[in-house]
Structure formats: structure tokens, C-alpha cells
Enzyme design. Structure first.
Site, PDB file in Angstrom:
ATOM      1  N   CYS A  52       0.834  -1.205   0.000  1.00 17.29           N
ATOM      2  CA  CYS A  52       0.000   0.000   0.000  1.00 17.29           C
ATOM      3  C   CYS A  52       0.872   1.260   0.000  1.00 17.29           C
ATOM      4  O   CYS A  52       1.555   1.546   0.989  1.00 17.29           O
ATOM      5  CB  CYS A  52      -0.909  -0.049   1.229  1.00 17.29           C
ATOM      6  SG  CYS A  52      -1.757   1.485   1.630  1.00 17.29           S
TER       7      CYS A  52
ATOM      8  N   CYS B  39       0.135   3.731   2.758  1.00 15.72           N
ATOM      9  CA  CYS B  39       0.606   3.178   4.043  1.00 15.72           C
ATOM     10  C   CYS B  39       2.104   3.441   4.212  1.00 15.72           C
ATOM     11  O   CYS B  39       2.554   3.825   5.299  1.00 15.72           O
ATOM     12  CB  CYS B  39       0.356   1.672   4.105  1.00 15.72           C
ATOM     13  SG  CYS B  39      -1.374   1.177   4.018  1.00 15.72           S
TER      14      CYS B  39
END
Length: 124
Positions: free
Chosen positions: A30, A33
Site C-alpha cells: 500500500c 501506508c
């Protein structure tokens, strides 16, 4: 304080307590993230009174499912066994600091009364 890796095996041990726990649900693939990770780490270092934990959703899909995490990163704030905040999206550092301050400033007795939670009862 460094962040703690939270798993299905240790999640309750670290969140079923008095105080504030900030949880970051994330995954290595991600992009947002990975961009948020240094912010989370910096804020953890400035707030030693808060437990900062990270849940790898790839390694712990059942734990992510328990909290209905459908998008990552998702941040969760738990104080005194009560989930106060659980929203997807990375926050800028100043907003994360503000969120923590709001959690500190809450009257938890009032929160429990309004939510109908008995003292000592867990709310997940």
C-alpha cells in the site's frame, strides 16, 4: 517509543488496558501506508504515553476483518478499552497529533455513559 507489531495473538493483550492505543492497519504493498509510516513513527516518538501499534492486514486478515477494515491505511484510537475513532486514510502529522490530544481531553466517564458502556466493559 517505537511502534509495536500487533497480531491476532497479542492484540487484546496490548489494547485491553487503561490508556491510549493508536493502531495503524496497513500492508506493505500500500503506497499511502508506506508514506504514512514515517509520520506514525515520528508521532510515536513524541508521545511516549501512547501505545502505537501496527497491524499488517496481509498477515492478520482476520484481525482486520474483526474491525471491518475495508481500506488501508485505517487508523483506530482506543482509550481505556473503548474504540473512539476508526477511519480509513492517512493523516498529516499535525492532524494525528490533534487526534491524540482530542483522545486525551475526553471525559471517558461521559463517553461511557453516552455510549451505554458499563465501567470495565470492553467495546469493540
Amino acid at each position: 517509543m517505537a511502534t509495536l507489531e500487533l497480531t491476532a495473538q497479542n492484540f487484546e493483550e496490548h489494547t485491553d488496558r487503561e490508556g491510549i492505543t493508536l493502531v495503524d492497519f496497513w500492508a506493505s504493498w500500500c503506497g499511502p501506508c508506506r508514506q504514512f509510516a514515517p509520520i506514525f513513527e515520528r508521532v510515536s516518538e513524541k508521545n511516549p504515553d501512547v501505545l502505537f501499534g501496527k497491524v499488517d492486514t496481509e498477515a492478520n486478515p482476520d484481525l482486520a476483518g474483526t474491525f471491518n477494515v475495508s481500506a488501508i491505511p485505517t487508523l483506530m484510537v482506543i482509550r481505556d478499552r473503548v474504540v473512539l475513532y476508526a477511519q480509513p486514510g492517512a493523516l498529516p502529522e499535525s492532524a494525528l497529533e490533534d487526534l491524540l490530544q482530542q483522545a486525551r481531553d475526553l471525559d471517558m466517564d461521559k463517553v461511557r455513559r453516552e455510549a451505554g458502556i458499563e465501567q470495565g466493559q470492553q467495546q469493540n
